[in-house]
Design a protein around this motif. Sequence first.
Motif, PDB file in Angstrom:
ATOM      1  N   GLU A   1       0.830  -1.206   0.000  1.00  0.00           N
ATOM      2  CA  GLU A   1       0.000   0.000   0.000  1.00  0.00           C
ATOM      3  C   GLU A   1       0.864   1.257   0.000  1.00  0.00           C
ATOM      4  O   GLU A   1       0.536   2.240  -0.658  1.00  0.00           O
ATOM      5  CB  GLU A   1      -0.950   0.003   1.200  1.00  0.00           C
ATOM      6  N   LEU A   2       1.957   1.214   0.726  1.00  0.00           N
ATOM      7  CA  LEU A   2       2.871   2.355   0.710  1.00  0.00           C
ATOM      8  C   LEU A   2       3.490   2.519  -0.676  1.00  0.00           C
ATOM      9  O   LEU A   2       3.642   3.645  -1.169  1.00  0.00           O
ATOM     10  CB  LEU A   2       3.968   2.173   1.767  1.00  0.00           C
ATOM     11  N   GLY A   3       3.847   1.416  -1.294  1.00  0.00           N
ATOM     12  CA  GLY A   3       4.402   1.470  -2.645  1.00  0.00           C
ATOM     13  C   GLY A   3       3.436   2.102  -3.635  1.00  0.00           C
ATOM     14  O   GLY A   3       3.846   2.843  -4.540  1.00  0.00           O
ATOM     15  N   LYS A   4       2.148   1.826  -3.491  1.00  0.00           N
ATOM     16  CA  LYS A   4       1.137   2.445  -4.355  1.00  0.00           C
ATOM     17  C   LYS A   4       1.149   3.961  -4.215  1.00  0.00           C
ATOM     18  O   LYS A   4       0.788   4.680  -5.141  1.00  0.00           O
ATOM     19  CB  LYS A   4      -0.259   1.940  -4.011  1.00  0.00           C
ATOM     20  N   ARG A   5       1.565   4.423  -3.042  1.00  0.00           N
ATOM     21  CA  ARG A   5       1.576   5.856  -2.766  1.00  0.00           C
ATOM     22  C   ARG A   5       2.965   6.465  -3.020  1.00  0.00           C
ATOM     23  O   ARG A   5       3.230   7.599  -2.667  1.00  0.00           O
ATOM     24  CB  ARG A   5       1.145   6.115  -1.335  1.00  0.00           C
ATOM     25  N   GLY A   6       3.866   5.667  -3.583  1.00  0.00           N
ATOM     26  CA  GLY A   6       5.189   6.155  -3.918  1.00  0.00           C
ATOM     27  C   GLY A   6       6.161   6.216  -2.759  1.00  0.00           C
ATOM     28  O   GLY A   6       7.187   6.877  -2.847  1.00  0.00           O
ATOM     29  N   VAL A   7       5.861   5.521  -1.679  1.00  0.00           N
ATOM     30  CA  VAL A   7       6.737   5.518  -0.523  1.00  0.00           C
ATOM     31  C   VAL A   7       7.477   4.183  -0.499  1.00  0.00           C
ATOM     32  O   VAL A   7       6.867   3.113  -0.455  1.00  0.00           O
ATOM     33  CB  VAL A   7       5.937   5.689   0.791  1.00  0.00           C
ATOM     34  N   VAL A   8       8.793   4.252  -0.530  1.00  0.00           N
ATOM     35  CA  VAL A   8       9.599   3.056  -0.491  1.00  0.00           C
ATOM     36  C   VAL A   8       9.995   2.788   0.964  1.00  0.00           C
ATOM     37  O   VAL A   8      10.547   3.648   1.628  1.00  0.00           O
ATOM     38  CB  VAL A   8      10.861   3.196  -1.356  1.00  0.00           C
TER      39      VAL A   8
END
Length: 117
Positions: free
Chosen positions: A107-114
Amino acid sequence: MDQVISALWATVAAAILAAAPIVLRVALAYAELLRQRGWQVLQERLGEGAARIAAEIAAQVAGSPGVQAASRAMVETGALMLRARFEQEVARRGVPLATIEGMLTGELGKRGVVVQR
């Protein structure tokens, strides 16, 4: 008259015996359908919960460079929070904590957070 009643009961008994395997198969299929639906509902609820917690984490990570380094710990804490929110379902289904962490990381990856490992 007794012969007619006996013949009728024999016919009814034969019909019940013939229908029993069909009824059993239908009942087992319905039980399997309920089990699968339970999994689907749990996955949907966990996914929605993961999305909400990931949004909270993403907002904190984006707002502070110092928090980026602690993103892994935040995911671990978030996974514990999510597991606690669905404690009975997760325990009953045996969903590992790593799976919930993976959902949050996704879910974080979907928001551009690695998330740093």
